[in-house]
Design an enzyme around this catalytic site. Structure first.
Site, PDB file in Angstrom:
ATOM      1  N   PRO A   2       0.776  -1.222   0.000  1.00  0.00           N
ATOM      2  CG  PRO A   2      -0.044  -1.083   2.147  1.00  0.00           C
ATOM      3  CD  PRO A   2       1.076  -1.649   1.357  1.00  0.00           C
ATOM      4  CD  GLU A   3       3.235   3.442  -4.051  1.00  0.00           C
ATOM      5  OE1 GLU A   3       3.289   4.647  -4.336  1.00  0.00           O
ATOM      6  OE2 GLU A   3       3.638   2.542  -4.808  1.00  0.00           O
TER       7      GLU A   3
END
Length: 298
Positions: A2-3
């Site tokens: 996840p960004e």
DNA sequence: CCGACTACCTGCCCGC
DNA sequence: TGCGGGCAGGTAGTCG
């Protein structure tokens, strides 16, 4: 996984389930993720009401009614899924592995929450365990080591050419490294840095300090980069993030921004920019893959 | 201070 | 089919 766009997607998926809900039961399946859970973590959040679910950089923040905040980071492989729990018959509140969980081995945290008489299981799954959770006071946020040095959010209007020129002034580090530095801009990761640099037509190898004008002020390059970052992040959030490997939305569906990649994971493919006949290359910078087009990214 | 590198952990994919 | 190597969306810590 996840960004920022993926974390924001998770936040939007969980908010309807968690905001205004009371935490009825907490199950922790192991003593640690990347770091140990704080002492008494499960007991301290049990019975609390979640007032709001917010986000700072790549952290999810559950703001509790006792003034504490659960800070959650998903690391590389963390994900949340929420399942409705049938009531009446059996003892659904006592169940740890939800029958619909596809990977019970890595379901490390389960929150059973109740909101308007509906009970849900919110499951945190993280095979690599680079994620972590901690509990801190609302007023500690500005001074806590995890948050004190985080840079600006790349969303909204705060990131403009002037800001980015100022942040990067005098930096010899390559643009790729500067954009990944969470102390400058908080929330970008490997994928969206590669994509933003492509959109801006800037080489990931260019020294970060060279995007400002000679006088150190904003320039065409810094304006382009700021706009590219805001645009890529904004469109990725709208698309529900990128689903590589295992990233899923909290209802199990897939984000689709990966179909909009122009360079990430496209080594040896022709550059997607109209009129450019370059070939996407993969290089390694500070130990991580960078994808870019040497022909149109300068 | 800065920048590069390593470690943390598991799973998957590829080539042999 | 099995095995070893490389790679993966992050970041804290170390070292020069």
């Amino acid at each position: 996984m996840p960004e920022l766009p993926e974390v924001e997607t998770v936040r939007r998926g969980l908010a309807p389930v968690l905001e205004g809900a009371v935490i009825r039961q907490v199950k922790i399946n192991r003593p640690d993720l990347r770091f140990p859970f704080p002492d008494g973590f499960a007991e301290r959040i049990t019975g609390r009401i979640i007032h709001a679910l917010s986000r700072r950089a790549k952290y999810l923040l559950a703001e509790l009614d006792d003034g504490n905040v659960i800070a959650m980071h998903l690391g590389m492989s963390g994900s949340f899924q929420a399942f409705p729990v049938e009531q009446g018959g059996g003892e659904p509140m006592g169940r740890f592995h939800h029958p619909r969980s596809t990977d019970p081995q890595h379901d490390h945290v389960v929150l059973n929450v109740e909101k308007a008489d509906a009970v849900s299981s919110v499951i945190y799954n993280d095979p690599r365990r680079f994620g972590y959770m901690t509990l801190l006071g609302r007023h500690e946020m500005d001074s806590h080591p995890l948050f004190a040095r985080l840079g600006i959010e790349p969303t909204g209007n705060s990131l403009d050419g002037v800001t980015i020129a100022t942040l990067f002034a005098g930096k010899a580090a390559p643009l790729k490294a500067a954009l990944l530095d969470q102390r400058l801009i908080a929330g970008l990761g490997n994928i969206y840095v590669c994509e933003a640099l492509w959109h801006a037509g800037l080489s990931p190898r260019r020294a970060a300090g060279t995007i400002a004008s000679a006088s150190g002020k904003a320039s065409a390059r810094s304006d382009r980069l700021a706009e590219a970052v805001r645009d890529v992040i904004g469109r990725a959030i709208e698309a529900g993030g990128s689903s590589l490997r295992d990233h899923r939305l909290t209802d199990g569906s897939l984000g689709y921004f990966q179909h909009s990649f122009n360079v990430y994971d496209r080594e040896d493919m022709t550059c997607a920019r109209p009129g450019c006949d370059g070939t996407v290359r993969r290089i390694v910078q500070s130990g991580r893959s960078t994808f870019f087009c040497p022909a149109c990214q300068r």
